[in-house]
Design a protein around this motif. Structure first.
Motif, PDB file in Angstrom:
ATOM      1  N   GLY A  82       0.780  -1.229   0.000  1.00 38.47           N
ATOM      2  CA  GLY A  82       0.000   0.000   0.000  1.00 38.47           C
ATOM      3  C   GLY A  82       0.811   1.278   0.000  1.00 38.47           C
ATOM      4  O   GLY A  82       0.250   2.381  -0.062  1.00 38.47           O
ATOM      5  N   ALA A  83       2.145   1.166   0.061  1.00 36.66           N
ATOM      6  CA  ALA A  83       2.982   2.366   0.162  1.00 36.66           C
ATOM      7  C   ALA A  83       2.841   3.280  -1.045  1.00 36.66           C
ATOM      8  O   ALA A  83       2.896   4.510  -0.921  1.00 36.66           O
ATOM      9  CB  ALA A  83       4.444   1.972   0.355  1.00 36.66           C
ATOM     10  N   GLY A  84       2.676   2.693  -2.234  1.00 36.73           N
ATOM     11  CA  GLY A  84       2.542   3.513  -3.435  1.00 36.73           C
ATOM     12  C   GLY A  84       1.306   4.395  -3.377  1.00 36.73           C
ATOM     13  O   GLY A  84       1.367   5.602  -3.664  1.00 36.73           O
ATOM     14  N   GLU A  85       0.179   3.801  -3.007  1.00 32.47           N
ATOM     15  CA  GLU A  85      -1.063   4.563  -2.872  1.00 32.47           C
ATOM     16  C   GLU A  85      -0.904   5.679  -1.839  1.00 32.47           C
ATOM     17  O   GLU A  85      -1.286   6.832  -2.068  1.00 32.47           O
ATOM     18  CB  GLU A  85      -2.197   3.632  -2.446  1.00 32.47           C
ATOM     19  N   GLN A  86      -0.314   5.341  -0.699  1.00 32.19           N
ATOM     20  CA  GLN A  86      -0.129   6.315   0.373  1.00 32.19           C
ATOM     21  C   GLN A  86       0.812   7.432  -0.068  1.00 32.19           C
ATOM     22  O   GLN A  86       0.595   8.610   0.260  1.00 32.19           O
ATOM     23  CB  GLN A  86       0.406   5.602   1.616  1.00 32.19           C
ATOM     24  N   CYS A  87       1.851   7.075  -0.821  1.00 31.67           N
ATOM     25  CA  CYS A  87       2.819   8.072  -1.274  1.00 31.67           C
ATOM     26  C   CYS A  87       2.203   9.022  -2.298  1.00 31.67           C
ATOM     27  O   CYS A  87       2.455  10.230  -2.256  1.00 31.67           O
ATOM     28  CB  CYS A  87       4.051   7.381  -1.845  1.00 31.67           C
ATOM     29  N   VAL A  88       1.406   8.503  -3.216  1.00 29.60           N
ATOM     30  CA  VAL A  88       0.744   9.375  -4.192  1.00 29.60           C
ATOM     31  C   VAL A  88      -0.126  10.401  -3.473  1.00 29.60           C
ATOM     32  O   VAL A  88      -0.125  11.595  -3.812  1.00 29.60           O
ATOM     33  CB  VAL A  88      -0.107   8.562  -5.188  1.00 29.60           C
ATOM     34  N   SER A  89      -0.859   9.945  -2.463  1.00 29.69           N
ATOM     35  CA  SER A  89      -1.706  10.863  -1.694  1.00 29.69           C
ATOM     36  C   SER A  89      -0.872  11.950  -1.040  1.00 29.69           C
ATOM     37  O   SER A  89      -1.253  13.129  -1.039  1.00 29.69           O
ATOM     38  CB  SER A  89      -2.490  10.082  -0.626  1.00 29.69           C
ATOM     39  N   LEU A  90       0.275  11.565  -0.487  1.00 33.77           N
ATOM     40  CA  LEU A  90       1.153  12.525   0.177  1.00 33.77           C
ATOM     41  C   LEU A  90       1.723  13.537  -0.820  1.00 33.77           C
ATOM     42  O   LEU A  90       1.718  14.755  -0.567  1.00 33.77           O
ATOM     43  CB  LEU A  90       2.287  11.782   0.870  1.00 33.77           C
ATOM     44  N   LEU A  91       2.195  13.048  -1.975  1.00 36.25           N
ATOM     45  CA  LEU A  91       2.751  13.945  -2.990  1.00 36.25           C
ATOM     46  C   LEU A  91       1.700  14.912  -3.515  1.00 36.25           C
ATOM     47  O   LEU A  91       1.966  16.112  -3.710  1.00 36.25           O
ATOM     48  CB  LEU A  91       3.347  13.134  -4.143  1.00 36.25           C
ATOM     49  N   ARG A  92       0.496  14.413  -3.709  1.00 39.71           N
ATOM     50  CA  ARG A  92      -0.587  15.265  -4.200  1.00 39.71           C
ATOM     51  C   ARG A  92      -0.971  16.313  -3.165  1.00 39.71           C
ATOM     52  O   ARG A  92      -1.321  17.453  -3.515  1.00 39.71           O
ATOM     53  CB  ARG A  92      -1.799  14.408  -4.583  1.00 39.71           C
ATOM     54  N   GLN A  93      -0.915  15.937  -1.888  1.00 38.19           N
ATOM     55  CA  GLN A  93      -1.220  16.884  -0.822  1.00 38.19           C
ATOM     56  C   GLN A  93      -0.221  18.035  -0.819  1.00 38.19           C
ATOM     57  O   GLN A  93      -0.597  19.198  -0.649  1.00 38.19           O
ATOM     58  CB  GLN A  93      -1.204  16.156   0.525  1.00 38.19           C
ATOM     59  N   ILE A  94       1.043  17.702  -1.021  1.00 33.92           N
ATOM     60  CA  ILE A  94       2.083  18.734  -1.058  1.00 33.92           C
ATOM     61  C   ILE A  94       1.886  19.656  -2.258  1.00 33.92           C
ATOM     62  O   ILE A  94       1.968  20.888  -2.142  1.00 33.92           O
ATOM     63  CB  ILE A  94       3.473  18.079  -1.090  1.00 33.92           C
ATOM     64  N   ILE A  95       1.634  19.064  -3.413  1.00 35.90           N
ATOM     65  CA  ILE A  95       1.417  19.863  -4.621  1.00 35.90           C
ATOM     66  C   ILE A  95       0.206  20.777  -4.455  1.00 35.90           C
ATOM     67  O   ILE A  95       0.247  21.965  -4.805  1.00 35.90           O
ATOM     68  CB  ILE A  95       1.249  18.949  -5.851  1.00 35.90           C
ATOM     69  N   ALA A  96      -0.881  20.238  -3.900  1.00 34.29           N
ATOM     70  CA  ALA A  96      -2.098  21.030  -3.709  1.00 34.29           C
ATOM     71  C   ALA A  96      -1.846  22.201  -2.766  1.00 34.29           C
ATOM     72  O   ALA A  96      -2.320  23.328  -3.005  1.00 34.29           O
ATOM     73  CB  ALA A  96      -3.217  20.138  -3.168  1.00 34.29           C
ATOM     74  N   LEU A  97      -1.102  21.961  -1.694  1.00 31.59           N
ATOM     75  CA  LEU A  97      -0.792  23.038  -0.748  1.00 31.59           C
ATOM     76  C   LEU A  97       0.035  24.122  -1.426  1.00 31.59           C
ATOM     77  O   LEU A  97      -0.201  25.319  -1.231  1.00 31.59           O
ATOM     78  CB  LEU A  97      -0.046  22.475   0.458  1.00 31.59           C
ATOM     79  N   SER A  98       1.005  23.718  -2.248  1.00 34.33           N
ATOM     80  CA  SER A  98       1.835  24.692  -2.946  1.00 34.33           C
ATOM     81  C   SER A  98       1.009  25.518  -3.929  1.00 34.33           C
ATOM     82  O   SER A  98       1.218  26.732  -4.064  1.00 34.33           O
ATOM     83  CB  SER A  98       2.966  23.971  -3.679  1.00 34.33           C
ATOM     84  N   GLU A  99       0.070  24.870  -4.588  1.00 33.82           N
ATOM     85  CA  GLU A  99      -0.735  25.559  -5.603  1.00 33.82           C
ATOM     86  C   GLU A  99      -1.790  26.488  -5.001  1.00 33.82           C
ATOM     87  O   GLU A  99      -2.240  27.425  -5.657  1.00 33.82           O
ATOM     88  CB  GLU A  99      -1.408  24.530  -6.510  1.00 33.82           C
ATOM     89  N   THR A 100      -2.209  26.211  -3.777  1.00 31.07           N
ATOM     90  CA  THR A 100      -3.261  27.014  -3.145  1.00 31.07           C
ATOM     91  C   THR A 100      -2.706  27.971  -2.096  1.00 31.07           C
ATOM     92  O   THR A 100      -3.473  28.572  -1.342  1.00 31.07           O
ATOM     93  CB  THR A 100      -4.314  26.103  -2.498  1.00 31.07           C
ATOM     94  N   SER A 101      -1.393  28.096  -2.045  1.00 32.39           N
ATOM     95  CA  SER A 101      -0.763  28.999  -1.083  1.00 32.39           C
ATOM     96  C   SER A 101       0.420  29.676  -1.769  1.00 32.39           C
ATOM     97  O   SER A 101       0.650  29.496  -2.963  1.00 32.39           O
ATOM     98  CB  SER A 101      -0.280  28.222   0.151  1.00 32.39           C
ATOM     99  N   GLU A 102       1.142  30.455  -1.009  1.00 32.38           N
ATOM    100  CA  GLU A 102       2.333  31.104  -1.550  1.00 32.38           C
ATOM    101  C   GLU A 102       3.589  30.318  -1.222  1.00 32.38           C
ATOM    102  O   GLU A 102       4.706  30.805  -1.413  1.00 32.38           O
ATOM    103  CB  GLU A 102       2.440  32.536  -0.999  1.00 32.38           C
TER     104      GLU A 102
END
Length: 278
Positions: free
Chosen positions: A110-130
């Motif tokens: 399950g690490a791949g699924e969990q890692c994709v979620s984590l990477l997407r969370q980081i990208i989303a935070l960067s895109e919605t913040s400064e």
């Protein structure tokens, strides 16, 4: 529209956009099977089934690399060991493969699924913040560790100090980003996590295959839940190979440790029926 309501209800029971079939007709997302045979490879077919369109040449090549890299990790991997044990018990090859696939859960698989979620969370935070990607990674990882998590999925490996599969995969992803095959950013965020972990733990923990394939699957637009299924699909090749090899051997009922070796007993000392514990 079917004039018979009962027949229409039956037809709608398993309605699907994936396959259209009638006598002499098999179409996948609108593509007749006879037009795909000999033209679309297995990787392209997986993509078509999941995304309803055929991939570009670049997408298919990157997808193929990720699937290929994870096919096997030897009998020390629980799923492979289970496949071999099941095969030695005389069950069918489908039973051996199912036994192995059934353990590919949150911890092993399950690490791949969990890692994709984590990477997407980081990208989303960067895109919605400064915040930059590096700053977003540090913020997300801080919250992640503060929640009591000790390990970051997709980073570090219990067997390899440096996973030999990770760098080539990230190299292919970097090239695909530069060529516009996939959206840019996933290599950057995958590497930013390494720095964020080092800032927290004081040591560099390299990315592993789960992290590298997570970055690839994320860049290719696959949802996190699908990434676990893709890992199962990839690893099933190794499971099949090991199951088949074990079937060719004369060993029967082969256990998890060599014959003559015994486990450590941690229970009560020898006692007699009727004795009461003091």
């Amino acid at each position: 529209m079917n004039e018979n309501p009962a027949k229409q209800q039956a037809a709608d029971w398993w309605s699907t956009s994936i396959i259209q079939m009638s006598p002499g007709v098999i179409n996948f997302h609108g593509y007749p099977i006879q037009d795909l045979i000999g033209k679309a490879g297995f990787v392209e077919m997986i993509w078509l089934m999941l995304k309803s369109e055929l991939p570009s040449q670049g997408e298919a090549a990157l997808f193929n690399a990720a699937l290929m890299a994870g096919v096997d990790h030897g009998p020390q991997a629980p799923s492979i060991a289970i496949a071999r044990i099941a095969s030695s018990c005389g069950v069918g090859i489908n039973n051996a493969m199912a036994s192995a696939a059934n353990v590919l859960g949150d911890v092993h698989g399950g690490a791949g699924e969990q890692c994709v979620s984590l990477l997407r969370q980081i990208i989303a935070l960067s895109e919605t913040s400064e915040l930059t990607i590096a700053q977003a990674a540090e913020e997300v990882l801080t919250a992640y560790f503060d929640d009591g998590n000790k390990y970051v999925p997709g980073y570090g490996h219990r067997f390899h100090p440096v996973d030999p599969r990770a760098a080539p995969l990230l190299g292919l992803l970097r090239k695909a980003e530069q060529e516009g095959v996939v959206r840019p950013g996933y290599v950057e965020v995958a590497e930013a996590v390494i720095d964020a972990i080092e800032a927290r733990k004081g040591k560099k923990i390299p990315i592993n295959i789960d992290g590298a394939t997570a970055a690839i699957y994320g860049a290719l637009g696959f949802e996190p839940q699908l990434c676990r299924g893709l890992f199962v699909l990839s690893r099933s090749v190794g499971i099949l190979a090991h199951s088949w090899e074990q079937f060719q051997r004369s060993e029967r009922n082969k256990g998890p440790i060599p014959k003559g070796w015994l486990w450590t007993y941690t229970g009560k000392p020898v006692r007699r029926s009727g004795e009461q514990e003091s």
